[in-house]
Write a protein that holds these residues in place. Structure first.
Motif, PDB file in Angstrom:
ATOM      1  N   LEU A 133       0.828  -1.209   0.000  1.00  0.00           N
ATOM      2  CA  LEU A 133       0.000   0.000   0.000  1.00  0.00           C
ATOM      3  C   LEU A 133       0.861   1.256   0.000  1.00  0.00           C
ATOM      4  N   ALA A 134       1.952   1.218   0.748  1.00  0.00           N
ATOM      5  CA  ALA A 134       2.828   2.390   0.821  1.00  0.00           C
ATOM      6  C   ALA A 134       3.445   2.721  -0.533  1.00  0.00           C
ATOM      7  N   ILE A 135       3.647   1.712  -1.350  1.00  0.00           N
ATOM      8  CA  ILE A 135       4.285   1.915  -2.653  1.00  0.00           C
ATOM      9  C   ILE A 135       3.269   2.152  -3.767  1.00  0.00           C
ATOM     10  N   PHE A 136       2.195   1.361  -3.776  1.00  0.00           N
ATOM     11  CA  PHE A 136       1.319   1.314  -4.942  1.00  0.00           C
ATOM     12  C   PHE A 136      -0.086   1.881  -4.771  1.00  0.00           C
ATOM     13  N   ALA A 137      -0.492   2.249  -3.580  1.00  0.00           N
ATOM     14  CA  ALA A 137      -1.891   2.640  -3.384  1.00  0.00           C
ATOM     15  C   ALA A 137      -1.996   3.944  -2.605  1.00  0.00           C
ATOM     16  N   ASP A 138      -3.164   4.515  -2.656  1.00  0.00           N
ATOM     17  CA  ASP A 138      -3.458   5.746  -1.916  1.00  0.00           C
ATOM     18  C   ASP A 138      -4.546   5.434  -0.896  1.00  0.00           C
ATOM     19  N   LEU A 139      -4.140   5.191   0.334  1.00  0.00           N
ATOM     20  CA  LEU A 139      -5.063   4.833   1.399  1.00  0.00           C
ATOM     21  C   LEU A 139      -6.083   5.942   1.655  1.00  0.00           C
ATOM     22  N   ASP A 140      -5.649   7.186   1.534  1.00  0.00           N
ATOM     23  CA  ASP A 140      -6.553   8.301   1.805  1.00  0.00           C
ATOM     24  C   ASP A 140      -7.736   8.352   0.843  1.00  0.00           C
ATOM     25  N   SER A 141      -7.537   7.963  -0.399  1.00  0.00           N
ATOM     26  CA  SER A 141      -8.620   8.039  -1.378  1.00  0.00           C
ATOM     27  C   SER A 141      -9.527   6.809  -1.350  1.00  0.00           C
ATOM     28  N   ALA A 142      -9.118   5.769  -0.662  1.00  0.00           N
ATOM     29  CA  ALA A 142      -9.914   4.541  -0.610  1.00  0.00           C
ATOM     30  C   ALA A 142     -11.006   4.663   0.450  1.00  0.00           C
ATOM     31  N   PRO A 187     -12.083  -1.488   1.613  1.00  0.00           N
ATOM     32  CA  PRO A 187     -10.995  -2.392   1.253  1.00  0.00           C
ATOM     33  C   PRO A 187     -11.000  -2.736  -0.245  1.00  0.00           C
ATOM     34  N   ALA A 188     -12.180  -2.845  -0.816  1.00  0.00           N
ATOM     35  CA  ALA A 188     -12.283  -3.158  -2.252  1.00  0.00           C
ATOM     36  C   ALA A 188     -11.623  -2.077  -3.103  1.00  0.00           C
ATOM     37  N   ASP A 189     -11.703  -0.821  -2.666  1.00  0.00           N
ATOM     38  CA  ASP A 189     -11.033   0.268  -3.388  1.00  0.00           C
ATOM     39  C   ASP A 189      -9.520   0.049  -3.417  1.00  0.00           C
ATOM     40  N   LEU A 190      -8.971  -0.370  -2.293  1.00  0.00           N
ATOM     41  CA  LEU A 190      -7.521  -0.632  -2.243  1.00  0.00           C
ATOM     42  C   LEU A 190      -7.145  -1.818  -3.121  1.00  0.00           C
ATOM     43  N   ILE A 191      -7.963  -2.853  -3.092  1.00  0.00           N
ATOM     44  CA  ILE A 191      -7.693  -4.028  -3.918  1.00  0.00           C
ATOM     45  C   ILE A 191      -7.729  -3.640  -5.393  1.00  0.00           C
ATOM     46  N   LYS A 192      -8.688  -2.798  -5.789  1.00  0.00           N
ATOM     47  CA  LYS A 192      -8.752  -2.315  -7.174  1.00  0.00           C
ATOM     48  C   LYS A 192      -7.487  -1.547  -7.542  1.00  0.00           C
ATOM     49  N   GLN A 193      -7.020  -0.694  -6.639  1.00  0.00           N
ATOM     50  CA  GLN A 193      -5.795   0.068  -6.904  1.00  0.00           C
ATOM     51  C   GLN A 193      -4.613  -0.878  -7.099  1.00  0.00           C
ATOM     52  N   LEU A 194      -4.475  -1.861  -6.219  1.00  0.00           N
ATOM     53  CA  LEU A 194      -3.363  -2.808  -6.330  1.00  0.00           C
ATOM     54  C   LEU A 194      -3.487  -3.652  -7.594  1.00  0.00           C
ATOM     55  N   HIS A 195      -4.698  -4.053  -7.935  1.00  0.00           N
ATOM     56  CA  HIS A 195      -4.912  -4.853  -9.139  1.00  0.00           C
ATOM     57  C   HIS A 195      -4.510  -4.060 -10.392  1.00  0.00           C
ATOM     58  N   GLY A 196      -4.768  -2.749 -10.369  1.00  0.00           N
ATOM     59  CA  GLY A 196      -4.487  -1.920 -11.531  1.00  0.00           C
ATOM     60  C   GLY A 196      -3.024  -1.593 -11.755  1.00  0.00           C
ATOM     61  N   CYS A 197      -2.215  -1.692 -10.719  1.00  0.00           N
ATOM     62  CA  CYS A 197      -0.819  -1.258 -10.903  1.00  0.00           C
ATOM     63  C   CYS A 197       0.218  -2.286 -10.447  1.00  0.00           C
TER      64      CYS A 197
END
Length: 107
Positions: free
Chosen positions: A46-55, A58-68
């Protein structure tokens, strides 16, 4: 509260907590190594690939990780499980220098 909500809430020195500052324990305070390792992996990604503040979920974070990231679906499913893990409470273990996320045991 679940792990996702705790990650959104907890900060140390006005920064998100790092994977080295978190441990998952059972209600008696015994660390759960497998869950703690999985949480550390998630928090690191999450620290490298995702934006916790915009999520918002949990599904939002998984989508972010899946995309990048090239993480396979089964790994992302495990990430989702840890992020949605219900917590009984949070314990600041100052002598150990960690924050314990105490999971709610299933009966």
């Amino acid at each position: 509260m679940n792990v996702f909500q705790a990650l959104k809430l907890l900060q140390v020195n006005h920064r998100p907590v790092s994977q080295h500052e978190l441990v998952i324990t059972d209600p008696s305070g015994k660390p759960d190594a497998a869950m703690s390792d999985l949480l550390a992996d998630v928090v690191g990604k999450l620290a490298i690939f995702a934006d916790l503040d915009s999520a918002l979920t949990p599904a939002d974070l998984i989508k972010q990780l899946h995309g990048c990231t090239p993480l396979p679906g089964d790994v992302l499913a495990e990430y989702n499980k840890i992020l949605t893990q219900e917590l009984e409470h949070v314990n600041f273990a100052t002598r150990k220098g960690v924050i314990e996320l105490v999971y709610h045991p299933f009966v």
